[in-house]
Structures are given as structure tokens and as C-alpha cells.
Design an enzyme around this catalytic site. Structure first.
Site, mmCIF file in Angstrom:
data_model
loop_
_atom_site.group_PDB
_atom_site.id
_atom_site.type_symbol
_atom_site.label_atom_id
_atom_site.label_comp_id
_atom_site.label_asym_id
_atom_site.label_seq_id
_atom_site.Cartn_x
_atom_site.Cartn_y
_atom_site.Cartn_z
ATOM 1 N N TRP A 13 0.837 -1.188 0.000
ATOM 2 C CA TRP A 13 0.000 0.000 0.000
ATOM 3 C C TRP A 13 0.878 1.246 0.000
ATOM 4 O O TRP A 13 1.853 1.324 0.748
ATOM 5 C CB TRP A 13 -0.886 0.008 1.244
ATOM 6 C CG TRP A 13 -1.554 1.316 1.544
ATOM 7 C CD1 TRP A 13 -1.021 2.387 2.193
ATOM 8 C CD2 TRP A 13 -2.886 1.703 1.182
ATOM 9 N NE1 TRP A 13 -1.924 3.423 2.273
ATOM 10 C CE2 TRP A 13 -3.083 3.024 1.661
ATOM 11 C CE3 TRP A 13 -3.923 1.054 0.519
ATOM 12 C CZ2 TRP A 13 -4.283 3.704 1.486
ATOM 13 C CZ3 TRP A 13 -5.127 1.741 0.349
ATOM 14 C CH2 TRP A 13 -5.304 3.043 0.835
ATOM 15 N N ASN A 15 0.455 5.734 0.073
ATOM 16 C CA ASN A 15 -0.414 6.910 0.028
ATOM 17 C C ASN A 15 0.435 8.176 -0.041
ATOM 18 O O ASN A 15 1.172 8.329 -1.018
ATOM 19 C CB ASN A 15 -1.492 6.909 1.114
ATOM 20 C CG ASN A 15 -1.014 6.756 2.525
ATOM 21 O OD1 ASN A 15 -0.085 6.008 2.818
ATOM 22 N ND2 ASN A 15 -1.656 7.440 3.454
ATOM 23 N N ASP A 16 0.405 9.049 0.940
ATOM 24 C CA ASP A 16 0.940 10.402 0.805
ATOM 25 C C ASP A 16 2.349 10.468 0.221
ATOM 26 O O ASP A 16 3.304 9.929 0.814
ATOM 27 C CB ASP A 16 1.002 11.077 2.171
ATOM 28 C CG ASP A 16 -0.326 11.115 2.893
ATOM 29 O OD1 ASP A 16 -1.266 10.451 2.443
ATOM 30 O OD2 ASP A 16 -0.412 11.801 3.929
ATOM 31 N N GLN A 32 4.347 7.522 2.149
ATOM 32 C CA GLN A 32 3.876 6.553 3.144
ATOM 33 C C GLN A 32 3.671 5.206 2.463
ATOM 34 O O GLN A 32 3.047 5.129 1.396
ATOM 35 C CB GLN A 32 2.567 7.029 3.788
ATOM 36 C CG GLN A 32 2.768 8.061 4.870
ATOM 37 C CD GLN A 32 1.520 8.312 5.701
ATOM 38 O OE1 GLN A 32 1.544 9.151 6.578
ATOM 39 N NE2 GLN A 32 0.439 7.616 5.462
#
Length: 432
Positions: A13, A15-16, A32
Site C-alpha cells: 500500500w 499513500n501520501d 507513506q
């Protein structure tokens, strides 16, 4: 299906994005990262990728991982001082109250920024504020000093950007609230109860604050303020909404190779759970202020990937850059099935994906970037991102009504075709 020009991790995973830095002819991007799963978890790491542009990134080993007092390594930023010292500032979280983090330092242990050493904790949530969330340090240079902006939410529903100051990057003093707004205020745009990733920067003679809008564990969109800034205090003149749809979040400010302020976003809803990966980053967007609005335009690096000539109605492959200006309906199909339809009437645009339609404001030329499962739509009034599901191996573009239409295929650069990546310090994961 993976995108070709949008960054994804080989597995796990993401994200940011954050800490995006151009140095020695390459962009370094941190983000992240939760390895081994396709859903978010609090045990975030700092992933790391590098490439000659942000459309040609190669994944490197994890830069900073949990442990040594950190249950999670969350979003932050990175700066280099005049003496060449590089320092990363990240949100260190600890169970059970992961919502209120601490700011900690890390420094590279090698010239390629492959290995990092953790340093001290340098900032905590102020005790005189009733804070329910505290995270995402953003550090910028201000004359002879350094300024740190940290996102926070107060228990009464006020979103805040907190201000700290330092002369050496090591010792930080809390100096107050740089900017705040109540969740009850809705003039121009609603800005939520917590600002995630608030960043303050100078653009076209104005000060700008851009952030993610959060409320009660719901991630909404990116909003901004335009105004003036003096000694750690932002004075807003206007507020606005930058993104639309359910995909864009967590804008990350960086300065490109030409010195222009830019943003990259986390794109939600993109992924291949069966292949073990989740989420993507947007193409880079260069920023400007036009007519009192913050405008994000796909970066010239995207333009540089266009085919040499504008094509006709069809594009081989599933990556295209489309420019359209006029009322009517623009339709993109693949395998005989409509992928997306844009229905424009004056300042309003409806983005239709299957049975769902999202209205967004629009002005001037509309730019449509498609890349496998990713759609990005932009104009001077805002940007929209979403997941799409093309059926074939080509795109067919048609438009009704008056107005020019240009369709370019996007082509991979030689570095992506050859799968070349940095190999110093560890194994590189390259993806064609």
C-alpha cells in the site's frame, strides 16, 4: 492493470507523497508505504523512489521503518541547508493514540539517500491547546531561520496550522497558530476540522496555504487559502477548493528542476488487489494563480511525453493527453465501451463514469490525461481524478459541438523502455 506514467509500488500500500526533491539531475520521492498488504495500516514506512522525472520513477529500498521508538513513520518533509546537510522531518506515531504524533528527525547515511539514521524528537503538540490530531510537518526556509508548519485539529472543530521556528534545524520553538478556520465556516469553501499536510509557500506575489480537508475520519479533498504571510502568521484573503472527485488527496508541494512550485497527489481507489498493490501518485502539476484562484496544470514533463503529432480519433495504447475547448460532449471509449464522457455547458462540466456523474466547475481549456486505469481532468477551475476501466488496447476519442480538440498519445522515455534505475545501495524494482 497498472498505469505506465503514474508511480505505483511493486507491492503493498502507498499513500501520501512527500519530501520530493530534485538533486543531481534526479527526483527523489518519499511516500507513506505499508508493505505486504493492500489496505492502509498505522505501521507506515517511508518508501523511496528516484527517476529523471516524476513519470519515470524506480522504487528503492525502504528509507525509514518503524522501530526505535516509532510504531509508525508518517508524512513529513525534507530540507537541505546551505552547508549541504539534509534532514527529514517525519510524524512519529505510537499506539494507542496514533492521531497525535510527534515530530522526529532522520538524516541520510550515504550520498544516495538509500540508508537513513533516526535522530531526536524535535516537536510535540502544544500543551495549551486542546488538540485531537497532530501530524505532517512541513519545513521551509525563511531568511536566516527555518519555519515548521504542523497540521492539527482542535476539539472544538477548528482546523489549524501550527508554527515553529528554528535557526539550526535541531532546536525548535513553538510560535503559535499560523492559520486556523472553524469547521462551521463555509464561505467560499468548507475546510473541515483538521488540515492534513498543510503547506505554506510563495507563488506569483502571494502566500498560499494548501492542505487536505479531513473531518471525523473522512478524507475529503484538497483546499487552499491565498493571502499574505508575515513572521509565521498567514493572513487569508480568499479560500478555495482545488480538487474534485474521490481520488485526489494529500497534495505534496515541491520545487521542480526549473524552480517552479508544483504538487503531486495521492490517488485513492487505484490498485490491483489480486496483484498485491494499492494506490498511485498523480502526475505532477505546476502551480499558478489566475484570477484569484490557485490553478494546477499538468507539468511540462507530461507534455514532453506527447507523440510528435496530434493523432486522429484513435490512440494506440491506453495513455493519452487530450486538449479540448468548447461546449458539447467529449467521449473516450476503449474496446467499444465508453470509458468516460465529459459533458460541458459553459462553466459546468459533468464527468460521467458508468452510471455515476460528478459535476465540477470548469473554465477555459480542458486537459484530460489518461493512463491505463487512471483519469485526470484539469482546467483553471480545478482538477478531478478517478479510476477508469478501459476494455481494449486503444482509446477512441470523439467530441460533439464546436471547439478545437487535440489528441496525443503518451510515449515512454528511453529510460523507462530500457528499465534503467539507480542501483547503488540496494535492489531496485523497475516496472515497464
Amino acid at each position: 492493470m497498472r498505469p505506465r506514467f503514474h508511480f505505483t509500488a511493486e507491492s503493498g500500500w502507498i499513500n501520501d507523497p512527500h519530501g520530493i526533491t530534485f538533486r543531481d539531475g534526479q527526483y527523489h520521492v518519499f511516500y507513506q508505504y505499508v508493505p505486504g498488504q493492500t489496505v492502509w495500516g498505522p505501521n507506515c514506512h517511508w518508501g523511496h523512489a528516484v527517476g529523471p522525472d516524476l513519470l519515470s520513477l524506480n522504487e528503492l529500498p525502504v528509507a525509514i521503518a518503524p522501530g526505535d521508538g516509532d510504531d509508525g513513520i508518517w508524512t513529513g518533509s525534507l530540507v537541505t541547508d546551505d552547508d549541504g546537510r539534509t534532514v527529514a522531518f517525519y510524524t512519529s506515531t505510537a499506539r494507542p493514540d496514533i492521531g497525535i504524533g510527534r515530530v522526529r528527525q532522520a538524516s541520510p547515511a550515504d550520498a544516495d539517500w538509500i540508508e537513513w539514521s533516526k535522530g531526536p524528537f524535535v516537536a510535540d503538540a502544544p500543551k495549551d491547546l486542546d488538540i485531537i490530531a497532530y501530524r505532517d510537518p512541513f519545513v521551509r526556509r525563511e531568511g536566516e531561520c527555518w519555519r515548521m508548519i504542523v497540521g492539527a485539529g482542535l476539539r472544538d472543530g477548528t482546523a489549524t496550522a501550527l508554527s515553529y521556528i528554528s535557526t539550526d534545524l535541531d532546536h525548535w520553538t513553538y510560535s503559535g497558530i499560523a492559520l486556523q478556520r472553524s469547521t462551521t465556516e463555509t464561505a467560499d469553501v468548507w475546510m473541515g476540522a483538521l488540515w492534513e499536510c498543510p503547506q505554506i509557500f510563495d507563488l506569483d506575489g502571494k502566500a498560499v496555504m494548501v492542505s487536505s480537508v479531513w473531518d471525523d475520519d473522512v478524507l475529503h479533498y484538497a483546499g487552499y487559502a491565498i493571502g499574505s504571510y508575515t513572521d509565521g502568521v498567514f493572513h487569508p484573503e480568499t479560500w478555495g477548493r482545488l480538487t474534485y472527485g474521490d481520488s485526489y488527496y494529500a497534495p505534496s508541494l515541491f520545487t521542480d528542476a526549473d524552480g517552479h512550485p508544483c504538487l503531486v497527489f495521492w490517488m485513492r481507489g487505484i490498485g490491483g488487489a489480486e496483484q498485491g498493490w494499492a494506490s498511485a501518485h498523480s502526475v505532477p502539476h505546476r502551480l499558478s494563480i489566475q484570477g484569484g484562484r490557485l490553478v494546477a496544470t499538468p507539468h511540462p514533463d507530461v507534455t514532453a511525453r506527447r507523440s510528435s503529432q496530434a493523432g486522429g480519433a484513435s490512440v494506440q495504447g491506453l495513455a493519452a493527453d487530450i486538449l479540448w475547448n468548447g461546449d458539447g460532449v467529449l467521449t473516450v471509449a476503449s474496446g467499444g465501451v465508453d470509458v468516460v464522457a465529459l459533458d460541458r455547458v459553459g462553466p459546468s462540466l459533468s464527468v460521467r463514469l458508468g452510471a455515476e456523474a460528478t459535476p465540477i466547475p470548469v473554465s477555459g481549456e480542458v486537459r484530460v490525461v489518461l493512463d491505463g486505469p487512471i483519469l485526470e481532468v484539469s482546467s483553471a477551475s480545478g482538477i478531478f481524478g478517478a479510476r477508469i476501466e478501459p476494455e481494449g488496447d486503444e482509446l477512441t476519442v470523439t467530441a460533439t459541438g464546436a471547439g478545437p480538440l487535440r489528441v496525443h498519445a503518451l510515449e515512454a522515455g528511453p529510460e523507462r523502455d530500457a528499465e534503467v534505475g539507480l542501483t547503488t545501495g540496494g535492489t531496485v524494482v523497475s516496472r515497464a
